[in-house]
Write a protein that holds these residues in place. Structure first.
Motif, mmCIF file in Angstrom:
data_model
loop_
_atom_site.group_PDB
_atom_site.id
_atom_site.type_symbol
_atom_site.label_atom_id
_atom_site.label_comp_id
_atom_site.label_asym_id
_atom_site.label_seq_id
_atom_site.Cartn_x
_atom_site.Cartn_y
_atom_site.Cartn_z
ATOM 1 N N ALA A 124 1.387 -5.102 -5.984
ATOM 2 C CA ALA A 124 0.195 -5.305 -6.803
ATOM 3 C C ALA A 124 0.584 -5.662 -8.227
ATOM 4 O O ALA A 124 1.737 -5.491 -8.633
ATOM 5 C CB ALA A 124 -0.681 -4.047 -6.794
ATOM 6 N N GLY A 125 -0.389 -6.152 -8.987
ATOM 7 C CA GLY A 125 -0.190 -6.415 -10.402
ATOM 8 C C GLY A 125 0.867 -7.484 -10.655
ATOM 9 O O GLY A 125 1.001 -8.450 -9.893
ATOM 10 N N PRO A 126 1.651 -7.346 -11.727
ATOM 11 C CA PRO A 126 2.696 -8.334 -12.034
ATOM 12 C C PRO A 126 3.713 -8.477 -10.908
ATOM 13 O O PRO A 126 4.284 -9.549 -10.719
ATOM 14 C CB PRO A 126 3.351 -7.773 -13.304
ATOM 15 C CG PRO A 126 2.353 -6.840 -13.891
ATOM 16 C CD PRO A 126 1.587 -6.276 -12.740
ATOM 17 N N TRP A 127 3.938 -7.395 -10.173
ATOM 18 C CA TRP A 127 4.881 -7.435 -9.062
ATOM 19 C C TRP A 127 4.345 -8.299 -7.925
ATOM 20 O O TRP A 127 5.116 -8.941 -7.209
ATOM 21 C CB TRP A 127 5.188 -6.021 -8.576
ATOM 22 C CG TRP A 127 5.939 -5.228 -9.580
ATOM 23 C CD1 TRP A 127 7.303 -5.062 -9.669
ATOM 24 C CD2 TRP A 127 5.396 -4.489 -10.676
ATOM 25 N NE1 TRP A 127 7.629 -4.277 -10.751
ATOM 26 C CE2 TRP A 127 6.473 -3.903 -11.389
ATOM 27 C CE3 TRP A 127 4.099 -4.254 -11.131
ATOM 28 C CZ2 TRP A 127 6.292 -3.110 -12.511
ATOM 29 C CZ3 TRP A 127 3.912 -3.472 -12.263
ATOM 30 C CH2 TRP A 127 5.003 -2.905 -12.936
ATOM 31 N N ALA A 128 3.030 -8.315 -7.727
ATOM 32 C CA ALA A 128 2.440 -9.192 -6.723
ATOM 33 C C ALA A 128 2.699 -10.653 -7.079
ATOM 34 O O ALA A 128 3.034 -11.474 -6.207
ATOM 35 C CB ALA A 128 0.938 -8.928 -6.609
ATOM 36 N N ILE A 129 2.548 -10.986 -8.347
ATOM 37 C CA ILE A 129 2.799 -12.359 -8.787
ATOM 38 C C ILE A 129 4.260 -12.717 -8.596
ATOM 39 O O ILE A 129 4.600 -13.812 -8.117
ATOM 40 C CB ILE A 129 2.375 -12.523 -10.254
ATOM 41 C CG1 ILE A 129 0.866 -12.298 -10.404
ATOM 42 C CG2 ILE A 129 2.765 -13.903 -10.781
ATOM 43 C CD1 ILE A 129 0.383 -12.272 -11.835
ATOM 44 N N ALA A 130 5.173 -11.794 -8.945
ATOM 45 C CA ALA A 130 6.604 -12.059 -8.794
ATOM 46 C C ALA A 130 6.979 -12.284 -7.335
ATOM 47 O O ALA A 130 7.766 -13.188 -7.011
ATOM 48 C CB ALA A 130 7.408 -10.897 -9.381
ATOM 49 N N GLU A 131 6.420 -11.478 -6.442
ATOM 50 C CA GLU A 131 6.716 -11.637 -5.019
ATOM 51 C C GLU A 131 6.184 -12.978 -4.514
ATOM 52 O O GLU A 131 6.853 -13.675 -3.746
ATOM 53 C CB GLU A 131 6.099 -10.492 -4.211
ATOM 54 C CG GLU A 131 6.792 -9.150 -4.388
ATOM 55 C CD GLU A 131 8.167 -9.111 -3.736
ATOM 56 O OE1 GLU A 131 8.486 -10.014 -2.925
ATOM 57 O OE2 GLU A 131 8.922 -8.179 -4.044
#
Length: 438
Positions: free
Chosen positions: A66-73
């Motif tokens: 979720a969040g910034p980590w969702a974008i990174a993934e």
């Protein structure tokens, strides 16, 4: 210094685009929760997004962030991911039953609990133990056609139920009013205008003198399901959808028919775009491609969905809006899935596209004033908050009605969460809560 006593209060602004959390302890001044984002940076605004991918090493065969980590993934493996954003906008929709992700179905509350679980994990020790009170912001009027507030409340209860010992729901602009009241050194009648991703909400609040026991008293309110995501749709509708077959025709049993509009409305809605990549919809689009007058346009439509290009498209739209908020002209650039766009856009163009939406927002402001039994002349201050409040045409709407000297802005993304935490510290917190039918 003596230890603070009193409840641990969490103000949670679960937004369509971004979510923000503020924590107050023992009646002290709340502070924003920071998240150590990928790349070593620290953020206090957590993107309201999820990214799923298949992972045989975990139970259920799916991993999620979720969040910034969702974008990174997503950016690391776009074609192998399912990126979902703006899912708050379906909270009150009776048409939304579940999202199919890699053949697994998720109800709204399940997506919400996954999101909150990842948010809590990334907050780490900053959230500490389970809070005594969680004050959740909710819009005055939910997004979507014919929204059902009772259904939204049921889903919210299931989503937030395990997040704190007490859960209270408060209208989002009232939270912003509490934050803004701290700036005032006297009494005032304030119109709070909160422009989110899915809704625009307006509350008229009477702010008492500093030290008043009940400093903020709501007088009236109104809301509408038009905000940043609708403005995004106007850009997509004018610059993208004509290249994907909108306005085109297809042949069926010897007749020429218009391509169904629902495909384009789904494509232009950030909460539904990623969900179009399912077996049924893709099969329908494949049939449509063979029958379409402009097969290449439908082929591009299919390719954008298959290649999970929703996020880069959203990013290109967001960049255009930001640039047009400071400059009078910009270029819209997007490339992917056989689609290549590089078009000049003037601020005048954009303002013409969103003019019908601004007219509806203007009418909603009037309803808020009427519900409070007051007029624009009786408003002492106007506080603008939310990301779309930075759009010049939005600001001009208020300058024209109230005068630039009465307009204040700031803390566009964080004022609601901070104010919700302040409300949670009030001894009569239940008096601010919204019932399940509102």
């Amino acid at each position: 210094m003596p230890a603070q006593t009193g409840p641990r209060v969490l103000g949670l602004d679960f937004g369509t685009t971004n979510s923000v959390v503020a924590l107050g302890v023992g009646g002290g001044e709340p502070h924003l929760i920071n998240f150590a984002a990928p790349g070593g940076s620290s953020v206090d605004v957590f993107r309201s997004a999820l990214c799923f991918w298949q992972d045989e090493a975990v139970s259920g065969g799916q991993s999620v962030e979720a969040g910034p980590w969702a974008i990174a993934e997503y950016l690391a493996f776009p074609q192998d991911s399912r990126f979902i954003q703006s899912f708050k906008s379906v909270a009150a929709s009776t048409n939304f039953e579940h999202a199919s992700i890699f053949e697994r179905r998720f109800r709204f509350e399940e997506l919400g609990r996954i999101f909150l679980d990842r948010l809590r994990r990334h907050a780490g020790d900053a959230l500490g133990t389970r809070p005594d009170r969680v004050i959740v912001g909710r819009p005055v009027v939910y997004a979507g056609a014919s929204p059902n507030p009772r259904l939204a409340r049921q889903r919210y209860d299931l989503m937030f139920g395990g997040f704190g010992s007490e859960i209270h729901y408060v209208h989002e602009p009232l939270g912003a009013a509490f934050t803004y009241a701290a700036r005032l050194d006297g009494a005032a009648t304030v119109l709070v205008a909160d422009f989110g991703g899915g809704t625009s909400d307006f509350s008229v609040v009477r702010v008492g003198e500093p030290g008043t026991a009940r400093r903020c008293t709501p007088l009236g309110q109104a809301g509408i399901g038009i905000a940043g995501d609708r403005f995004d749709y106007r850009i997509v509708d004018h610059l993208v959808l004509p290249l994907l077959g909108k306005g085109g025709t297809y042949r069926s049993f010897g007749k020429m028919l218009d391509i169904p509009a629902n495909y384009f409305s789904d494509f232009g809605n950030w909460s539904r775009l990623a969900l179009m990549r399912n077996r049924r919809t893709m099969a329908e689009l494949a049939q449509l491609e063979h029958a379409a007058t402009d097969r290449a346009a439908i082929s591009r439509f299919i390719s954008v969905i298959e290649n999970e290009l929703g996020f880069p498209l959203y990013d290109a739209v967001a960049r255009l809006k930001r640039t047009l908020s400071t400059d009078t002209a910009a270029r819209f650039s997007f490339s992917g899935g056989g689609l290549a766009i590089d078009e000049p856009v003037s601020r005048t163009d954009f303002e013409a596209w969103i003019a019908p939406d601004l007219a509806e927002i203007d009418a909603t402001i009037t309803r808020a004033l009427d519900s409070a039994g007051t007029t624009a002349a009786a408003i002492d201050r106007v506080f603008l908050t939310g990301g779309s409040s930075l759009i010049p045409a939005v600001r001009q709407l208020f300058d024209g009605r109230f005068g630039a000297d009465r307009i204040a802005a700031g803390d566009e993304l964080t004022s609601i969460a901070n104010g919700l935490a302040l409300i949670g510290a009030q001894p009569d917190v239940g008096a601010w809560a919204v019932g399940d039918d509102a």
